[in-house]
Design a protein around this motif. Structure first.
Motif, mmCIF file in Angstrom:
data_model
loop_
_atom_site.group_PDB
_atom_site.id
_atom_site.type_symbol
_atom_site.label_atom_id
_atom_site.label_comp_id
_atom_site.label_asym_id
_atom_site.label_seq_id
_atom_site.Cartn_x
_atom_site.Cartn_y
_atom_site.Cartn_z
ATOM 1 N N ARG A 298 1.092 -0.952 -0.476
ATOM 2 C CA ARG A 298 -0.092 0.174 -0.260
ATOM 3 C C ARG A 298 1.167 1.912 -0.373
ATOM 4 N NH1 ARG A 298 -3.499 3.434 -1.866
ATOM 5 N NH2 ARG A 298 -4.498 4.433 -0.419
ATOM 6 N N ALA A 299 2.078 0.999 1.015
ATOM 7 C CA ALA A 299 3.209 2.402 0.839
ATOM 8 C C ALA A 299 3.710 2.933 -0.418
ATOM 9 C CB ALA A 299 3.886 1.894 1.750
ATOM 10 N N ARG A 300 3.794 1.733 -1.246
ATOM 11 C CA ARG A 300 4.510 1.901 -2.635
ATOM 12 C C ARG A 300 3.688 2.158 -3.378
ATOM 13 N NH1 ARG A 300 6.727 -3.399 -5.106
ATOM 14 N NH2 ARG A 300 5.023 -4.251 -5.501
ATOM 15 N N ASP A 301 2.724 2.054 -3.593
ATOM 16 C CA ASP A 301 1.498 2.776 -4.130
ATOM 17 C C ASP A 301 1.081 4.086 -4.031
ATOM 18 O OD1 ASP A 301 0.933 0.127 -5.616
ATOM 19 O OD2 ASP A 301 -1.171 -0.252 -4.093
ATOM 20 N N LEU A 302 0.910 4.303 -2.624
ATOM 21 C CA LEU A 302 0.707 6.349 -1.960
ATOM 22 C C LEU A 302 2.188 6.433 -2.737
ATOM 23 C CD1 LEU A 302 -0.804 5.298 1.231
ATOM 24 C CD2 LEU A 302 -1.722 6.629 -0.835
ATOM 25 N N LEU A 303 3.054 6.134 -2.784
ATOM 26 C CA LEU A 303 4.339 7.150 -3.441
ATOM 27 C C LEU A 303 4.470 6.659 -4.414
ATOM 28 C CD1 LEU A 303 6.665 5.123 -0.696
ATOM 29 C CD2 LEU A 303 6.308 7.538 -0.579
ATOM 30 N N GLU A 304 4.217 6.285 -5.220
ATOM 31 C CA GLU A 304 3.964 6.153 -6.895
ATOM 32 C C GLU A 304 2.840 7.118 -7.367
ATOM 33 O OE1 GLU A 304 3.245 1.704 -8.169
ATOM 34 O OE2 GLU A 304 5.665 1.589 -8.195
ATOM 35 N N GLN A 305 1.746 7.334 -6.734
ATOM 36 C CA GLN A 305 1.097 8.194 -7.426
ATOM 37 C C GLN A 305 1.946 9.376 -6.770
ATOM 38 O OE1 GLN A 305 -3.172 8.193 -5.723
ATOM 39 N NE2 GLN A 305 -2.538 5.677 -5.382
ATOM 40 N N ALA A 306 2.419 9.497 -5.421
ATOM 41 C CA ALA A 306 3.064 11.199 -5.031
ATOM 42 C C ALA A 306 4.263 11.397 -6.506
ATOM 43 C CB ALA A 306 3.298 11.272 -3.340
ATOM 44 N N ARG A 307 4.432 10.993 -6.788
ATOM 45 C CA ARG A 307 5.965 10.309 -7.465
ATOM 46 C C ARG A 307 5.582 11.397 -9.073
ATOM 47 N NH1 ARG A 307 10.191 5.947 -9.138
ATOM 48 N NH2 ARG A 307 7.777 5.156 -9.842
ATOM 49 N N VAL A 322 10.187 10.715 -1.542
ATOM 50 C CA VAL A 322 9.294 9.886 -1.962
ATOM 51 C C VAL A 322 10.836 8.706 -2.545
ATOM 52 C CG1 VAL A 322 8.157 9.078 -4.357
ATOM 53 C CG2 VAL A 322 7.553 11.492 -3.057
ATOM 54 N N GLU A 323 11.703 9.096 -2.974
ATOM 55 C CA GLU A 323 12.634 8.284 -3.598
ATOM 56 C C GLU A 323 12.339 7.206 -2.621
ATOM 57 O OE1 GLU A 323 13.425 6.968 -6.245
ATOM 58 O OE2 GLU A 323 12.177 7.801 -7.297
ATOM 59 N N THR A 324 13.578 7.437 -1.069
ATOM 60 C CA THR A 324 14.171 6.997 0.292
ATOM 61 C C THR A 324 12.242 5.972 0.917
ATOM 62 O OG1 THR A 324 15.102 8.986 0.441
ATOM 63 C CG2 THR A 324 15.357 7.729 2.520
ATOM 64 N N ASN A 325 11.042 6.087 -0.227
ATOM 65 C CA ASN A 325 10.351 5.645 1.105
ATOM 66 C C ASN A 325 10.297 4.876 0.003
ATOM 67 O OD1 ASN A 325 9.211 6.563 4.246
ATOM 68 N ND2 ASN A 325 9.521 8.879 2.737
ATOM 69 N N LEU A 326 10.564 4.683 -0.915
ATOM 70 C CA LEU A 326 10.008 3.557 -2.163
ATOM 71 C C LEU A 326 11.329 2.621 -1.705
ATOM 72 C CD1 LEU A 326 9.066 5.166 -5.348
ATOM 73 C CD2 LEU A 326 8.214 3.344 -4.603
ATOM 74 N N ALA A 327 12.977 3.421 -1.438
ATOM 75 C CA ALA A 327 13.913 2.525 -1.637
ATOM 76 C C ALA A 327 12.915 1.227 -0.314
ATOM 77 C CB ALA A 327 14.970 3.574 -1.068
ATOM 78 N N ARG A 328 12.744 1.916 1.018
ATOM 79 C CA ARG A 328 12.476 1.070 1.720
ATOM 80 C C ARG A 328 11.283 -0.294 1.919
ATOM 81 N NH1 ARG A 328 14.701 3.769 7.082
ATOM 82 N NH2 ARG A 328 14.687 5.415 7.103
ATOM 83 N N ALA A 329 10.112 0.687 1.345
ATOM 84 C CA ALA A 329 9.496 -0.179 0.842
ATOM 85 C C ALA A 329 9.489 -1.604 -0.001
ATOM 86 C CB ALA A 329 8.373 0.336 -0.041
ATOM 87 N N ALA A 339 15.290 -1.436 -4.454
ATOM 88 C CA ALA A 339 15.952 -0.887 -3.584
ATOM 89 C C ALA A 339 16.728 -0.273 -3.285
ATOM 90 C CB ALA A 339 16.170 -1.300 -2.043
ATOM 91 N N ILE A 340 17.880 -0.169 -3.778
ATOM 92 C CA ILE A 340 18.763 1.018 -4.199
ATOM 93 C C ILE A 340 19.350 1.550 -5.286
ATOM 94 C CG2 ILE A 340 21.549 0.049 -4.681
ATOM 95 C CD1 ILE A 340 22.154 -2.458 -3.886
ATOM 96 N N GLU A 341 18.725 0.989 -6.349
ATOM 97 C CA GLU A 341 18.293 2.323 -7.589
ATOM 98 C C GLU A 341 17.154 3.221 -6.331
ATOM 99 O OE1 GLU A 341 15.744 0.415 -10.455
ATOM 100 O OE2 GLU A 341 17.341 -0.762 -11.430
ATOM 101 N N HIS A 342 16.414 2.886 -6.405
ATOM 102 C CA HIS A 342 15.212 4.479 -5.712
ATOM 103 C C HIS A 342 16.126 4.737 -4.091
ATOM 104 C CE1 HIS A 342 11.481 3.230 -7.251
ATOM 105 N NE2 HIS A 342 11.484 1.930 -6.717
ATOM 106 N N ALA A 343 17.245 4.588 -3.202
ATOM 107 C CA ALA A 343 18.042 5.434 -3.155
ATOM 108 C C ALA A 343 19.314 5.762 -3.610
ATOM 109 C CB ALA A 343 18.462 4.171 -1.656
ATOM 110 N N ARG A 344 19.603 5.959 -4.252
ATOM 111 C CA ARG A 344 20.905 6.150 -5.200
ATOM 112 C C ARG A 344 20.180 7.137 -5.710
ATOM 113 N NH1 ARG A 344 25.898 5.736 -3.673
ATOM 114 N NH2 ARG A 344 26.744 2.962 -4.463
ATOM 115 N N SER A 345 18.627 7.015 -6.699
ATOM 116 C CA SER A 345 18.317 8.184 -6.959
ATOM 117 C C SER A 345 17.603 9.495 -6.225
ATOM 118 C CB SER A 345 16.729 7.783 -8.016
ATOM 119 O OG SER A 345 15.496 8.653 -8.220
ATOM 120 N N GLY A 346 17.240 8.842 -4.794
ATOM 121 C CA GLY A 346 17.183 9.582 -3.448
ATOM 122 C C GLY A 346 17.993 11.121 -3.872
#
Length: 448
Positions: A298-307, A322-329, A339-346
């Motif tokens: 659910r968190a990932r869905d919300l974060l993708e909408q936010a992004r 957003v990217e850091t939280n996507l990495a956590r998800a 997770a690594i890709e999203h954290a790097r993007s953040g």
């Protein structure tokens, strides 16, 4: 929309009334083509040129000068509207250029209200570009402008923006001081609460919560909700619920936090502030990742909408969250590569000065590398995260991040440094290490 042209119309009307051709009006100083462009609104004459034209039209120079000032003011308003559209549509660089040009024009024309509007736009564009320290300086400068010259730019709005930057920079004390000073002035002047003042109180709630003073934050959060509900304004109530949810989240009451943030999200969704909706979706996702059990899908869905929203409307810092939280998800879902890709993007989104958020992104990255068995890289990232944490001034946030670092160190087998990180976490929460005297008989090697 075409540029205003009262001056050109007035000159043409008077010239025709006197039976003069454009060449006759131009005289020896100007050309007929210049007069034609002037009447079409494609040239802005200097005051000296305008006085010469007024003399040939047998009128007072002020009769034409007042048109010039009105044209300049209306033209500036038009430019400011286009700059606002650029900022709202996610083009902060273009908006910055336009706002800066408008500020210079307003200064030259002696139009203080438009100059302040342009400076307000410059500060927000700089913030959206992620240059938070520079943006904070510009907001500070706006607060020093006389209220009579601020026009439509409310002092409350400026302080909220300043506090937002200081919070991201980890300078909670400075933000609290600015917010408290403004609210004290409001009470001294007996100004009744407004939507903007309640948003400032809500911002203050967030600052106290981040600094770790949860008792004060809790009190102010309830006060903000009561005042907002009294105004019956959904935007104000939404802001109050948003930061009350943050306090509940910091206090470990995740279910209550989720309910409050859901209410805030529902209220903001009824308005047109898409950026606020996206930021709330990010906050809600962060809560869902820390509930028991967590809800990463659910968190990932919300974060993708936010992004999706923030790619059009948000700034670099918003996208970094957003990217850091996507990495956590993704970490919770077991997709360590994602997770690594999203954290790097953040990390790529963050500029200098974002010490705490940088540390958070690095710690998520560390966990992902640990799960992949890449311990050397994980240890390198841990060291970098520790340096950022040591420079951060957000004590409670920093305490949680130090604890996360300690867990990461434990996972890589570095128990000695893990103990050090746990002590750093306790220090941020107010604990001071006091050496305990151990009786000689109980010391190692000192028994009977």
């Amino acid at each position: 929309m075409s540029a205003p042209n009262q001056l050109g119309s007035r000159i043409r009307e008077m010239r025709r009334r006197l039976g003069l051709s454009q060449a006759e009006l131009a005289g020896s100083e100007l050309s007929a083509s210049y007069v034609s462009l002037l009447e079409a609104g494609k040239r802005t004459p200097s005051e000296e040129v305008l006085r010469g034209i007024a003399k040939r039209l047998n009128c007072e120079p002020d009769y034409l000068l007042e048109c010039l000032n009105e044209d300049q003011s209306a033209s500036l308003d038009l430019d400011l509207q286009f700059a606002e559209l650029a900022l709202a549509s996610g083009q902060p660089k273009a908006a910055l250029e336009s706002f800066e040009a408008s500020a210079e024009r307003a200064e030259a024309a002696g139009l203080p209200n438009q100059r302040v509007l342009a400076q307000w736009g410059v500060a927000r564009a700089v913030e959206n570009l992620g240059e938070l320290e520079k943006a904070a300086q510009k907001y500070d400068a706006l607060l020093r402008v006389r209220p009579s010259e601020r026009g439509k730019v409310s002092g409350f709005l400026v302080v909220v923006a300043l506090c937002r930057c200081l919070r991201e920079l980890g300078d909670m004390d400075r933000g609290i001081e600015a917010a408290e000073r403004t609210l004290t002035e409001m009470r001294d002047l007996k100004i009744i609460p407004t939507v903007e003042s309640i948003e400032l109180v809500s911002t203050l709630v967030g600052l106290y919560a981040e600094r770790g003073d949860l008792h004060t934050a809790e009190y102010l959060a309830q006060e903000a909700i009561a005042e907002a509900e009294g105004l019956d304004d959904r935007r104000a109530v939404g802001a109050a619920y948003w930061n009350a949810g943050l306090v509940a989240h910091r206090n470990g009451r995740q279910q209550e936090a989720a309910v409050l943030v859901e209410r805030a999200l529902a209220m903001y969704s009824e308005g047109d502030n898409e950026r606020a909706v996206a930021r709330l979706q990010t906050a809600y996702a962060s809560v869902l990742l820390q509930t028991q059990p967590p809800r990463p899908e659910r968190a990932r869905d919300l974060l993708e909408q936010a992004r999706t929203r923030l790619e059009q409307l948000g700034g670099a810092v918003d996208l970094a969250y957003v990217e850091t939280n996507l990495a956590r998800a993704e970490l919770q879902l077991g997709d360590y590569v994602a997770a690594i890709e999203h954290a790097r993007s953040g990390l790529d989104q963050l500029g200098t000065g974002h010490r705490l958020q940088t540390a958070r992104a690095l710690l998520v990255l560390t966990s992902a590398h640990c799960e992949r068995g890449e311990l050397d890289e994980a240890r390198r990232l841990q060291e970098t995260a520790a340096l950022h944490l040591e420079a951060s001034g957000a004590s409670r946030q920093s305490a949680f991040a130090w604890a996360e670092l300690a867990e990461s160190l434990t996972a890589t087998g570095d128990t000695e440094r893990a103990l050090w990180a746990y002590r750093q976490s306790l220090t941020q929460l107010g604990h001071r290490h006091v050496p305990v005297a151990v009786p000689a008989a109980e010391r190692p090697g000192q028994g009977i």
